[in-house]
Scaffold this motif. Structure first.
Motif, mmCIF file in Angstrom:
data_model
loop_
_atom_site.group_PDB
_atom_site.id
_atom_site.type_symbol
_atom_site.label_atom_id
_atom_site.label_comp_id
_atom_site.label_asym_id
_atom_site.label_seq_id
_atom_site.Cartn_x
_atom_site.Cartn_y
_atom_site.Cartn_z
ATOM 1 N N ILE A 63 0.806 -1.266 -0.116
ATOM 2 C CA ILE A 63 -0.050 -0.019 -0.107
ATOM 3 C C ILE A 63 1.060 1.190 0.134
ATOM 4 C CG2 ILE A 63 -1.604 1.297 1.249
ATOM 5 C CD1 ILE A 63 -2.983 -1.349 2.147
ATOM 6 N N GLY A 64 0.660 2.153 -0.790
ATOM 7 C CA GLY A 64 1.265 3.483 -0.859
ATOM 8 C C GLY A 64 2.687 3.146 -1.917
ATOM 9 N N LYS A 65 3.756 3.898 -1.579
ATOM 10 C CA LYS A 65 4.914 3.817 -2.393
ATOM 11 C C LYS A 65 5.681 2.579 -2.290
ATOM 12 C CE LYS A 65 8.165 6.631 0.242
ATOM 13 N NZ LYS A 65 8.906 7.847 0.178
ATOM 14 N N ILE A 66 5.242 1.693 -1.776
ATOM 15 C CA ILE A 66 6.029 0.312 -1.382
ATOM 16 C C ILE A 66 6.338 -0.282 -2.758
ATOM 17 C CG2 ILE A 66 5.803 -2.005 -0.355
ATOM 18 C CD1 ILE A 66 6.130 0.326 1.849
ATOM 19 N N GLY A 67 5.157 -0.560 -3.747
ATOM 20 C CA GLY A 67 5.258 -1.051 -5.024
ATOM 21 C C GLY A 67 6.622 -0.360 -5.756
ATOM 22 N N ASP A 68 6.691 1.215 -5.784
ATOM 23 C CA ASP A 68 7.689 1.859 -6.354
ATOM 24 C C ASP A 68 8.980 1.688 -5.578
ATOM 25 O OD1 ASP A 68 5.782 3.012 -7.973
ATOM 26 O OD2 ASP A 68 5.501 4.861 -6.621
ATOM 27 N N LEU A 69 9.177 1.441 -4.392
ATOM 28 C CA LEU A 69 10.178 1.441 -3.757
ATOM 29 C C LEU A 69 10.993 0.106 -4.021
ATOM 30 C CD1 LEU A 69 9.473 2.828 -0.200
ATOM 31 C CD2 LEU A 69 11.044 3.826 -2.067
ATOM 32 N N PHE A 70 10.027 -0.974 -4.344
ATOM 33 C CA PHE A 70 10.764 -2.289 -4.845
ATOM 34 C C PHE A 70 10.579 -2.801 -6.026
ATOM 35 C CE2 PHE A 70 10.066 -2.233 -0.046
ATOM 36 C CZ PHE A 70 11.221 -2.963 0.604
ATOM 37 N N SER A 71 10.116 -1.804 -6.994
ATOM 38 C CA SER A 71 9.987 -1.991 -8.533
ATOM 39 C C SER A 71 9.139 -3.171 -8.715
ATOM 40 C CB SER A 71 11.386 -2.245 -8.998
ATOM 41 O OG SER A 71 12.172 -1.213 -8.885
ATOM 42 N N GLY A 72 7.953 -3.033 -7.919
ATOM 43 C CA GLY A 72 7.079 -4.380 -8.161
ATOM 44 C C GLY A 72 7.375 -5.438 -7.563
ATOM 45 N N GLN A 73 8.487 -5.911 -7.230
ATOM 46 C CA GLN A 73 9.261 -7.075 -6.992
ATOM 47 C C GLN A 73 8.645 -7.660 -5.371
ATOM 48 O OE1 GLN A 73 13.210 -7.667 -7.655
ATOM 49 N NE2 GLN A 73 13.144 -6.280 -9.495
ATOM 50 N N GLY A 74 8.236 -8.971 -5.354
ATOM 51 C CA GLY A 74 8.043 -9.675 -4.083
ATOM 52 C C GLY A 74 6.554 -9.140 -3.763
ATOM 53 N N ILE A 75 5.466 -8.831 -4.611
ATOM 54 C CA ILE A 75 4.242 -8.202 -4.477
ATOM 55 C C ILE A 75 3.355 -8.981 -5.153
ATOM 56 C CG2 ILE A 75 2.990 -6.206 -4.440
ATOM 57 C CD1 ILE A 75 5.436 -4.407 -4.224
ATOM 58 N N THR A 76 2.031 -9.306 -4.292
ATOM 59 C CA THR A 76 1.173 -10.021 -4.964
ATOM 60 C C THR A 76 -0.149 -9.073 -5.266
ATOM 61 O OG1 THR A 76 0.248 -10.708 -3.097
ATOM 62 C CG2 THR A 76 1.717 -12.258 -4.024
ATOM 63 N N ARG A 77 -0.326 -7.936 -4.614
ATOM 64 C CA ARG A 77 -1.306 -7.030 -4.914
ATOM 65 C C ARG A 77 -0.962 -5.550 -4.287
ATOM 66 N NH1 ARG A 77 -7.837 -6.843 -2.732
ATOM 67 N NH2 ARG A 77 -8.269 -4.962 -3.781
ATOM 68 N N SER A 78 -1.278 -4.512 -5.074
ATOM 69 C CA SER A 78 -0.650 -3.441 -4.849
ATOM 70 C C SER A 78 -1.639 -2.219 -4.962
ATOM 71 C CB SER A 78 0.438 -2.787 -5.599
ATOM 72 O OG SER A 78 1.232 -1.694 -5.201
ATOM 73 N N TRP A 79 -1.760 -1.137 -3.848
ATOM 74 C CA TRP A 79 -2.652 -0.055 -3.970
ATOM 75 C C TRP A 79 -1.729 1.201 -4.016
ATOM 76 C CZ3 TRP A 79 -3.885 -4.024 -0.846
ATOM 77 C CH2 TRP A 79 -5.037 -4.648 -0.841
ATOM 78 N N HIS A 80 -2.266 2.227 -4.928
ATOM 79 C CA HIS A 80 -1.620 3.608 -4.846
ATOM 80 C C HIS A 80 -2.312 4.547 -3.913
ATOM 81 C CE1 HIS A 80 -0.007 7.201 -6.010
ATOM 82 N NE2 HIS A 80 -0.813 7.999 -6.461
ATOM 83 N N ASN A 81 -1.464 5.312 -2.908
ATOM 84 C CA ASN A 81 -2.334 6.205 -2.120
ATOM 85 C C ASN A 81 -2.486 7.593 -2.813
ATOM 86 O OD1 ASN A 81 -2.407 3.925 -0.359
ATOM 87 N ND2 ASN A 81 -0.674 5.039 0.938
ATOM 88 N N GLU A 82 -3.463 8.217 -2.758
ATOM 89 C CA GLU A 82 -3.715 9.744 -3.105
ATOM 90 C C GLU A 82 -3.308 10.573 -1.878
ATOM 91 O OE1 GLU A 82 -4.506 10.805 -5.724
ATOM 92 O OE2 GLU A 82 -4.762 8.717 -6.537
ATOM 93 N N SER A 83 -3.373 9.971 -0.472
ATOM 94 C CA SER A 83 -2.978 10.883 0.571
ATOM 95 C C SER A 83 -2.932 9.808 1.924
ATOM 96 C CB SER A 83 -3.971 11.724 1.139
ATOM 97 O OG SER A 83 -5.304 11.094 1.338
ATOM 98 N N ASN A 84 -2.303 10.151 3.014
ATOM 99 C CA ASN A 84 -2.475 9.267 4.211
ATOM 100 C C ASN A 84 -3.839 8.618 4.553
ATOM 101 O OD1 ASN A 84 0.171 9.677 4.631
ATOM 102 N ND2 ASN A 84 -0.187 10.980 6.625
ATOM 103 N N MET A 85 -4.798 9.523 4.329
ATOM 104 C CA MET A 85 -6.185 8.966 4.595
ATOM 105 C C MET A 85 -6.701 8.060 3.543
ATOM 106 S SD MET A 85 -7.000 9.990 7.681
ATOM 107 C CE MET A 85 -5.272 9.714 8.046
ATOM 108 N N ASP A 86 -6.398 8.243 2.541
ATOM 109 C CA ASP A 86 -6.633 7.328 1.201
ATOM 110 C C ASP A 86 -5.854 6.117 1.397
ATOM 111 O OD1 ASP A 86 -7.681 6.404 -1.344
ATOM 112 O OD2 ASP A 86 -5.564 6.581 -1.989
ATOM 113 N N GLY A 87 -4.545 6.176 2.074
ATOM 114 C CA GLY A 87 -3.784 4.976 2.451
ATOM 115 C C GLY A 87 -4.606 4.227 3.538
ATOM 116 N N MET A 88 -5.042 4.701 4.492
ATOM 117 C CA MET A 88 -5.804 4.279 5.613
ATOM 118 C C MET A 88 -6.947 3.650 5.085
ATOM 119 S SD MET A 88 -3.645 4.127 8.159
ATOM 120 C CE MET A 88 -4.741 3.438 9.332
#
Length: 399
Positions: free
Chosen positions: A244-269
């Protein structure tokens, strides 16, 4: 083996350091204290009852936080982690948490990137690159945004971290074009001559310097992990890894089975709430970046305190929804003291809080962990997955 916890949620409060690290002076960050600066700004009125109940104040029992006293009977376990990676950026902290400390130096170009790189970007895009030096992100669009709009140009800038940032007005440079330029830039800074931790697309909107603002369509293009991470190991073992959030970017999508992009902290929550309601077995890794980008870099302790209180309110909902087979860990990747000099990250120890309703002995002091890799080692230990020996599990203390 059956895991002790079926689901582990790790929420990274981006840049929420808790005081100077042993090597802070080497980063010219002696005395930096993100959380302390926020608490002192609020002078006793910082209200974070859920974090307080988990032991946030207990972390700082030797240097009390105004308004966040140590809990007499913490509901969670508490401690701090030492980030040992060479750099002080999000990649350094997050990779280390997942068992891959950064042991090489990434590039820093406060005085500007090499001319060959600028020429390549201009040749690829057909647009002029403006500025090319270290600059505050909001100030650079205020000072040079009108020129960029008038010339159909792109603003190239960096910071004290290993980042190459490209800012453009979406009415002049369409978002897709900016992303393609960033993808091209990523290919230029993977080494050997220049190695940058991140390339960041910084789209902005507005009519003039007084109204320009960055959008939530930022995108990070991180250096691909230089080896397997604990996330890769979990996926290879058949477990889920939700990002969730920029985790996918920081790991270039590796080791991830599902990903969400955040618009803000509250969107992340909101995404955290969705993940809590999802039937999965494995790790949910969350980054809430507003603490860093919206408040830390902007040196806004009042706004950051408000954001922390907003997070705390949402945290209560998450804790209430968690089951006995769930473990929650809250931490950070580095500091960004909103009352410190400059506008860059600060080298600090980071918090570590752990909670489960089924925890046998809440209130354990986890101490100051010698590396953030202890977090990933704990996750692997829980699921019976073998790691590389980076980090020491503290699973027994939070079971």
């Amino acid at each position: 083996m059956d895991p002790r916890y079926r689901r582990i949620f790790v929420i990274v409060l981006d840049a929420m350091g808790v005081g100077e690290a042993p090597d802070s002076a080497a980063f010219d960050n002696a005395g930096a204290d993100t959380l302390g600066s926020i608490a002192r700004t609020y002078d006793g009125s910082l209200a974070v009852p859920n974090l307080e109940s988990l032991g946030l104040g207990n972390i700082r029992a030797d240097d009390p936080l105004p308004g966040v006293p140590p809990a007499g009977h913490p509901r969670g376990c508490y401690g701090r982690m030492t980030v040992t990676s060479n750099g002080n950026d999000s990649i350094d902290g997050h990779w280390e948490m997942m068992g891959l400390p950064v042991r090489f130096d990434m590039g820093h170009y406060p005085d500007g990137f090499p001319q060959w790189l600028v020429d390549d970007l201009e040749g690829f895009s057909g647009r002029r690159m403006l500025v090319n030096r270290a600059y505050s992100g909001t100030e650079v669009i205020r000072d040079h945004g009108e020129q960029a709009v008038g010339e159909g140009a792109v603003i190239l800038y960096t910071s004290g971290d290993s980042v190459l940032q490209l800012a453009a007005h979406t009415g002049v440079v369409p978002l897709g074009e900016l992303y393609r330029l960033c993808e091209h830039a990523r290919g230029l800074v993977n080494g050997p001559e220049v190695v940058m931790g991140r390339v960041i697309a910084r789209p902005f909107v507005g009519e003039d310097a007084g109204s320009f603002s960055r959008t939530s369509e930022r995108h990070d293009y991180g250096l691909a992990p230089t080896g397997p991470t604990d996330m890769d190991r979990l996926v290879e073992a058949g477990y889920d890894v939700l990002a969730i959030g920029k985790i996918g970017d920081l790991f270039s999508g590796q080791g991830i089975t599902r990903s969400w992009h955040n618009e803000s902290n509250m969107d992340g929550m909101d995404h955290v709430d969705e993940a809590v309601a999802t039937d999965f077995c494995g790790l949910c890794f969350v980054n809430l970046v507003d603490f860093d980008t919206v408040y830390g870099h902007r040196r806004d302790p009042v706004g950051e305190g408000r954001a922390l209180m907003d997070f705390d309110a949402r945290l209560g909902r998450v804790m209430a929804a968690m089951g006995p087979d769930d473990l929650l860990m809250i931490c950070a990747d580095h500091g960004n003291d909103p009352c410190y000099k400059g506008t860059d990250h600060t080298r600090e120890l980071v918090p570590l809080l752990a909670f489960s309703s089924s925890m046998a002995h809440p209130g354990q002091d986890l101490g100051t962990r010698p590396t953030a890799a202890d977090l990933g080692a704990t996750v692997l230990d829980n699921f019976g997955v073998e790691g590389t020996g980076e980090g020491t599990s503290f699973l027994a203390l939070v079971s």
